[in-house]
Design a protein around this motif. Sequence first.
Motif, PDB file in Angstrom:
ATOM      1  N   ALA A   1       0.868  -1.184   0.000  1.00 36.65           N
ATOM      2  CA  ALA A   1       0.000   0.000   0.000  1.00 36.65           C
ATOM      3  C   ALA A   1       0.902   1.230   0.000  1.00 36.65           C
ATOM      4  N   LEU A   2       0.269   2.380  -0.159  1.00 35.65           N
ATOM      5  CA  LEU A   2       1.029   3.637  -0.149  1.00 35.65           C
ATOM      6  C   LEU A   2       1.082   4.176   1.274  1.00 35.65           C
TER       7      LEU A   2
ATOM      8  N   ILE B   1      -4.052  -9.958   2.117  1.00 38.33           N
ATOM      9  CA  ILE B   1      -5.298  -9.545   1.480  1.00 38.33           C
ATOM     10  C   ILE B   1      -6.042  -8.492   2.302  1.00 38.33           C
ATOM     11  N   ALA B   2      -5.793  -8.435   3.612  1.00 34.64           N
ATOM     12  CA  ALA B   2      -6.467  -7.454   4.477  1.00 34.64           C
ATOM     13  C   ALA B   2      -6.191  -6.028   4.013  1.00 34.64           C
TER      14      ALA B   2
ATOM     15  N   GLY C   1      -0.835   0.969  -4.134  1.00 32.55           N
ATOM     16  CA  GLY C   1       0.520   0.820  -4.647  1.00 32.55           C
ATOM     17  C   GLY C   1       1.381   0.004  -3.724  1.00 32.55           C
ATOM     18  N   ALA C   2       2.669   0.265  -3.779  1.00 37.36           N
ATOM     19  CA  ALA C   2       3.630  -0.457  -2.941  1.00 37.36           C
ATOM     20  C   ALA C   2       4.653   0.531  -2.402  1.00 37.36           C
TER      21      ALA C   2
ATOM     22  N   ARG D   1      -7.897  -9.422  -7.192  1.00 34.57           N
ATOM     23  CA  ARG D   1      -7.431  -8.851  -8.456  1.00 34.57           C
ATOM     24  C   ARG D   1      -6.473  -7.690  -8.193  1.00 34.57           C
ATOM     25  N   LEU D   2      -6.827  -6.876  -7.205  1.00 29.34           N
ATOM     26  CA  LEU D   2      -5.965  -5.748  -6.846  1.00 29.34           C
ATOM     27  C   LEU D   2      -4.625  -6.254  -6.303  1.00 29.34           C
ATOM     28  N   ALA D   3      -4.687  -7.312  -5.514  1.00 33.74           N
ATOM     29  CA  ALA D   3      -3.461  -7.886  -4.940  1.00 33.74           C
ATOM     30  C   ALA D   3      -2.501  -8.340  -6.038  1.00 33.74           C
TER      31      ALA D   3
END
Length: 200
Positions: free
Chosen positions: A115-116, A128-129, A143-144, A174-176
């Motif tokens: 995540a950002l 996934i959380a 994002g990452a 899908r987002l993962a």
Amino acid sequence: MANHKTKLAAFCSGSGTNFQALFHAINERDLPAEFTLCLSNRSECGAITFARANGVPTLHLSEKQYDTSDEFAAAMLEALEEHQVDIILLAGYLRMVPRKVVDAYSMKMLNIHPALLPKFGGPGMYGIAVHKAVLEAGEKETGATIHYVDAEYDKGPLLLQRAVPVKPGDTPERLAERVLACEHQLYPDALEKLLIGSTR
């Protein structure tokens, strides 16, 4: 010394796809580094299997093996010293690194977060959380993040971030997948930046 290679340790708990991406990137980009240790809190996992297949020394190390947290930290530090580790890369390591190890590797330990940061970080925010929370919050992008590790979860100084759009109809799974694909590029970029001060 011109031929000196920075010695790396990967800390993993699962499949180790980011470790694999880093391992391959070192060869593909001709980076001045090598993995001298893959450490896991699990005796068997994908990361350990990959390390063994590619000649990287492995170590199963868990706090359950020790009577006290100090003994666990001492064993971890001893292993890192034995393998002459300069930089630790957390790649899906789902345990808190002992404070003594964090202190010993201050600004020499990186983690990747899906995540950002500072959004969607902290205890419980993994796997996934994170992606469920992003979608529930109605975010337009995620994002990452690559950050230095300090005493608090996901609070250390940021090194590199990259955004990934949230698309209509996205599921957490899908987002993962899209964030993971970003991670596999971002972590090698961050390592390159750390080693030679540039990014792609």
